[in-house]
Design a protein around this motif. Structure first.
Motif, PDB file in Angstrom:
ATOM      1  N   ARG A 149      -7.457 -25.828 -57.925  1.00 52.32           N
ATOM      2  CA  ARG A 149      -6.056 -25.785 -57.497  1.00 52.32           C
ATOM      3  C   ARG A 149      -5.793 -26.792 -56.367  1.00 52.32           C
ATOM      4  O   ARG A 149      -4.718 -27.405 -56.305  1.00 52.32           O
ATOM      5  CB  ARG A 149      -5.703 -24.362 -57.039  1.00 52.32           C
ATOM      6  CG  ARG A 149      -4.185 -24.166 -56.857  1.00 52.32           C
ATOM      7  CD  ARG A 149      -3.813 -22.701 -56.840  1.00 52.32           C
ATOM      8  NE  ARG A 149      -4.171 -22.043 -55.597  1.00 52.32           N
ATOM      9  CZ  ARG A 149      -5.180 -21.202 -55.438  1.00 52.32           C
ATOM     10  NH1 ARG A 149      -5.959 -20.904 -56.475  1.00 52.32           N
ATOM     11  NH2 ARG A 149      -5.432 -20.637 -54.269  1.00 52.32           N
ATOM     12  N   LEU A 150      -6.772 -26.953 -55.496  1.00 50.56           N
ATOM     13  CA  LEU A 150      -6.624 -27.920 -54.408  1.00 50.56           C
ATOM     14  C   LEU A 150      -6.410 -29.333 -54.963  1.00 50.56           C
ATOM     15  O   LEU A 150      -5.539 -30.075 -54.498  1.00 50.56           O
ATOM     16  CB  LEU A 150      -7.864 -27.905 -53.507  1.00 50.56           C
ATOM     17  CG  LEU A 150      -7.847 -26.942 -52.320  1.00 50.56           C
ATOM     18  CD1 LEU A 150      -9.189 -26.964 -51.605  1.00 50.56           C
ATOM     19  CD2 LEU A 150      -6.717 -27.294 -51.365  1.00 50.56           C
ATOM     20  N   LYS A 151      -7.194 -29.712 -55.958  1.00 50.14           N
ATOM     21  CA  LYS A 151      -7.055 -31.029 -56.566  1.00 50.14           C
ATOM     22  C   LYS A 151      -5.688 -31.199 -57.216  1.00 50.14           C
ATOM     23  O   LYS A 151      -5.042 -32.242 -57.076  1.00 50.14           O
ATOM     24  CB  LYS A 151      -8.152 -31.236 -57.610  1.00 50.14           C
ATOM     25  CG  LYS A 151      -9.554 -31.333 -57.023  1.00 50.14           C
ATOM     26  CD  LYS A 151     -10.579 -31.548 -58.124  1.00 50.14           C
ATOM     27  CE  LYS A 151     -11.993 -31.624 -57.553  1.00 50.14           C
ATOM     28  NZ  LYS A 151     -13.008 -31.821 -58.626  1.00 50.14           N
ATOM     29  N   THR A 152      -5.234 -30.149 -57.906  1.00 52.52           N
ATOM     30  CA  THR A 152      -3.940 -30.217 -58.582  1.00 52.52           C
ATOM     31  C   THR A 152      -2.792 -30.333 -57.586  1.00 52.52           C
ATOM     32  O   THR A 152      -1.869 -31.138 -57.760  1.00 52.52           O
ATOM     33  CB  THR A 152      -3.732 -28.964 -59.462  1.00 52.52           C
ATOM     34  OG1 THR A 152      -4.802 -28.874 -60.397  1.00 52.52           O
ATOM     35  CG2 THR A 152      -2.409 -29.032 -60.192  1.00 52.52           C
ATOM     36  N   VAL A 153      -2.851 -29.520 -56.538  1.00 54.56           N
ATOM     37  CA  VAL A 153      -1.775 -29.512 -55.535  1.00 54.56           C
ATOM     38  C   VAL A 153      -1.702 -30.851 -54.814  1.00 54.56           C
ATOM     39  O   VAL A 153      -0.622 -31.398 -54.584  1.00 54.56           O
ATOM     40  CB  VAL A 153      -2.007 -28.366 -54.518  1.00 54.56           C
ATOM     41  CG1 VAL A 153      -1.061 -28.502 -53.333  1.00 54.56           C
ATOM     42  CG2 VAL A 153      -1.802 -27.018 -55.202  1.00 54.56           C
ATOM     43  N   ASP A 162       6.271 -29.162 -47.393  1.00 53.74           N
ATOM     44  CA  ASP A 162       6.059 -27.805 -46.889  1.00 53.74           C
ATOM     45  C   ASP A 162       5.364 -26.935 -47.941  1.00 53.74           C
ATOM     46  O   ASP A 162       4.413 -26.196 -47.625  1.00 53.74           O
ATOM     47  CB  ASP A 162       7.413 -27.185 -46.511  1.00 53.74           C
ATOM     48  CG  ASP A 162       7.248 -25.829 -45.845  1.00 53.74           C
ATOM     49  OD1 ASP A 162       6.540 -25.752 -44.822  1.00 53.74           O
ATOM     50  OD2 ASP A 162       7.819 -24.848 -46.357  1.00 53.74           O
ATOM     51  N   ALA A 163       5.808 -27.052 -49.180  1.00 54.08           N
ATOM     52  CA  ALA A 163       5.194 -26.263 -50.255  1.00 54.08           C
ATOM     53  C   ALA A 163       3.751 -26.675 -50.479  1.00 54.08           C
ATOM     54  O   ALA A 163       2.868 -25.839 -50.683  1.00 54.08           O
ATOM     55  CB  ALA A 163       5.997 -26.441 -51.541  1.00 54.08           C
ATOM     56  N   LYS A 164       3.509 -27.976 -50.422  1.00 50.89           N
ATOM     57  CA  LYS A 164       2.146 -28.469 -50.610  1.00 50.89           C
ATOM     58  C   LYS A 164       1.236 -27.968 -49.486  1.00 50.89           C
ATOM     59  O   LYS A 164       0.090 -27.588 -49.723  1.00 50.89           O
ATOM     60  CB  LYS A 164       2.157 -29.998 -50.647  1.00 50.89           C
ATOM     61  CG  LYS A 164       0.785 -30.615 -50.879  1.00 50.89           C
ATOM     62  CD  LYS A 164       0.862 -32.121 -51.047  1.00 50.89           C
ATOM     63  CE  LYS A 164       1.486 -32.474 -52.379  1.00 50.89           C
ATOM     64  NZ  LYS A 164       1.337 -33.927 -52.692  1.00 50.89           N
ATOM     65  N   ARG A 165       1.754 -27.972 -48.265  1.00 51.25           N
ATOM     66  CA  ARG A 165       0.972 -27.509 -47.117  1.00 51.25           C
ATOM     67  C   ARG A 165       0.587 -26.033 -47.282  1.00 51.25           C
ATOM     68  O   ARG A 165      -0.563 -25.638 -47.011  1.00 51.25           O
ATOM     69  CB  ARG A 165       1.773 -27.728 -45.834  1.00 51.25           C
ATOM     70  CG  ARG A 165       1.000 -27.448 -44.561  1.00 51.25           C
ATOM     71  CD  ARG A 165       1.697 -28.041 -43.348  1.00 51.25           C
ATOM     72  NE  ARG A 165       3.111 -27.691 -43.290  1.00 51.25           N
ATOM     73  CZ  ARG A 165       4.090 -28.565 -43.490  1.00 51.25           C
ATOM     74  NH1 ARG A 165       3.826 -29.827 -43.788  1.00 51.25           N
ATOM     75  NH2 ARG A 165       5.359 -28.183 -43.403  1.00 51.25           N
ATOM     76  N   LYS A 166       1.523 -25.214 -47.748  1.00 50.79           N
ATOM     77  CA  LYS A 166       1.254 -23.782 -47.937  1.00 50.79           C
ATOM     78  C   LYS A 166       0.225 -23.555 -49.047  1.00 50.79           C
ATOM     79  O   LYS A 166      -0.668 -22.719 -48.916  1.00 50.79           O
ATOM     80  CB  LYS A 166       2.555 -23.041 -48.255  1.00 50.79           C
ATOM     81  CG  LYS A 166       3.507 -22.943 -47.067  1.00 50.79           C
ATOM     82  CD  LYS A 166       4.792 -22.216 -47.454  1.00 50.79           C
ATOM     83  CE  LYS A 166       5.733 -22.106 -46.266  1.00 50.79           C
ATOM     84  NZ  LYS A 166       7.011 -21.437 -46.628  1.00 50.79           N
ATOM     85  N   GLU A 167       0.375 -24.296 -50.142  1.00 57.23           N
ATOM     86  CA  GLU A 167      -0.552 -24.159 -51.265  1.00 57.23           C
ATOM     87  C   GLU A 167      -1.970 -24.565 -50.860  1.00 57.23           C
ATOM     88  O   GLU A 167      -2.953 -23.907 -51.219  1.00 57.23           O
ATOM     89  CB  GLU A 167      -0.075 -25.021 -52.443  1.00 57.23           C
ATOM     90  CG  GLU A 167       1.150 -24.492 -53.155  1.00 57.23           C
ATOM     91  CD  GLU A 167       0.815 -23.296 -54.033  1.00 57.23           C
ATOM     92  OE1 GLU A 167      -0.373 -23.053 -54.298  1.00 57.23           O
ATOM     93  OE2 GLU A 167       1.749 -22.583 -54.427  1.00 57.23           O
ATOM     94  N   ILE A 168      -2.070 -25.640 -50.121  1.00 57.63           N
ATOM     95  CA  ILE A 168      -3.390 -26.118 -49.677  1.00 57.63           C
ATOM     96  C   ILE A 168      -4.025 -25.111 -48.726  1.00 57.63           C
ATOM     97  O   ILE A 168      -5.230 -24.832 -48.794  1.00 57.63           O
ATOM     98  CB  ILE A 168      -3.263 -27.501 -49.007  1.00 57.63           C
ATOM     99  CG1 ILE A 168      -2.925 -28.556 -50.062  1.00 57.63           C
ATOM    100  CG2 ILE A 168      -4.548 -27.872 -48.283  1.00 57.63           C
ATOM    101  CD1 ILE A 168      -2.653 -29.936 -49.496  1.00 57.63           C
ATOM    102  N   ALA A 169      -3.219 -24.547 -47.836  1.00 59.70           N
ATOM    103  CA  ALA A 169      -3.740 -23.558 -46.884  1.00 59.70           C
ATOM    104  C   ALA A 169      -4.276 -22.332 -47.611  1.00 59.70           C
ATOM    105  O   ALA A 169      -5.352 -21.814 -47.278  1.00 59.70           O
ATOM    106  CB  ALA A 169      -2.638 -23.157 -45.907  1.00 59.70           C
ATOM    107  N   GLN A 170      -3.544 -21.866 -48.639  1.00 61.90           N
ATOM    108  CA  GLN A 170      -3.978 -20.679 -49.387  1.00 61.90           C
ATOM    109  C   GLN A 170      -5.239 -20.975 -50.201  1.00 61.90           C
ATOM    110  O   GLN A 170      -6.183 -20.176 -50.235  1.00 61.90           O
ATOM    111  CB  GLN A 170      -2.864 -20.208 -50.319  1.00 61.90           C
ATOM    112  CG  GLN A 170      -3.191 -18.943 -51.090  1.00 61.90           C
ATOM    113  CD  GLN A 170      -3.480 -17.761 -50.176  1.00 61.90           C
ATOM    114  OE1 GLN A 170      -2.725 -17.474 -49.258  1.00 61.90           O
ATOM    115  NE2 GLN A 170      -4.597 -17.070 -50.413  1.00 61.90           N
TER     116      GLN A 170
END
Length: 289
Positions: A149-153, A162-170
């Motif tokens: 998921r990290l690679k995809t995001v 902002d959305a990318k930052r949240k996804e990467i953090a999770q």
């Protein structure tokens, strides 16, 4: 009476013709003077513009010489800096070797390696048992999914910052699923916990000795002198590089100016030719360049 009238008429005609010829001659003389003045003015304009071109060319020539000198100076200081850095490395290695012999760092490193080996041996059976459990395997699957998921995001350009930052953090948090379980399991085993404490002590002793060594090395007079020489050489290199860049900027500006001066010569020559044609002269073959 008729003869008298005829004579008078002849005199009038003669006077009139004479006056017309004088007027025409005066007009021609005035035109010639005006044309000569304009020609002189045009010639002087061309001469002045060509002198400006010569000055611009000489200035550009001087700039090129300055650039060559600056390039040579830069090469010299770069070599000095390279030599200074090499000398500093040699001195540092020699000073480090001298202090390491009496610091006890070799013994501390050996103890650290032994403690690490003991910890790995104590942790191995604990981790083997943990990894066989279904909940750990589920956590491992979660970690693999998080990595994908990290690679995809990161590659998704459609996501907002902002959305990318949240996804990467999770996803980054999910990647810790197995390491957290491993840490809990190892902390719960007395043998592994004791071996981990011994390893931490050994690592701490090594870090303290290394810090002491750095202080001794940095305080060494020969190191200080070599470091100062290297920094001075680096400053000289930076100054020489900046000087060369200023000269390059000057060359660019002076090249542009020369182009303008050459254009002004062409304009002056074109104006002179236009004036010659306007005054019904033949094409100017006076050897103007």
């Amino acid at each position: 009476m008729v003869r008298f009238v005829s004579v008078c008429l002849a005199l009038v005609v003669t006077v009139s013709l004479g006056t017309s010829e004088c007027f025409a001659q005066n007009k021609n003389n005035k035109n010639n003077k005006n044309n000569a003045a304009q020609e002189k003015k045009d010639d002087q304009k061309i001469k002045n513009e060509k002198e400006d071109v010569k000055q611009a060319q000489d200035k550009l020539k001087d700039d090129q010489k300055d650039l060559q000198d600056a390039q040579k100076a830069l090469a010299e200081v770069e070599k000095k800096e390279k030599d200074a850095r090499q000398h500093l490395d040699e001195v540092r290695k020699r000073i480090e070797a001298k202090h390491e012999k009496t610091s006890g760092i070799d013994k501390a490193l050996a103890e650290q390696d032994a403690a690490k080996k003991a910890y790995d041996e104590a942790a191995a059976p604990v981790l083997k048992t943990l990894k066989a459990k279904p909940e750990y395997q589920a956590a491992a699957k979660k970690v693999a999914e998080a990595e994908a998921r990290l690679k995809t995001v990161r590659a998704d350009e459609g996501l907002s910052a902002d959305a990318k930052r949240k996804e990467i953090a999770q996803a980054s948090k999910d990647k810790l699923a197995t390491s957290e379980r491993e840490q809990i399991a190892l902390e719960g085993d007395s043998s592994a916990k004791s071996a981990r404490a011994n390893l931490a002590d050994a690592q701490d002793r090594v870090n303290q000795l290394r810090a002491k060594l750095r202080n001794l090395i940095d305080a060494d007079p020969e190191i200080k002198s070599s470091l100062q020489a290297m920094r001075a050489a680096a400053d000289a290199t930076e100054a020489a590089d900046q000087k060369m860049q200023r000269i390059r900027d000057k060359i660019a500006a002076d090249t542009t100016k020369l182009g303008r001066e050459l254009q002004q010569v062409k304009q002056a020559e074109a104006a002179d030719k236009a004036n010659d044609n306007k005054n019904n002269k033949k094409p100017n073959n006076k050897g103007k360049k």
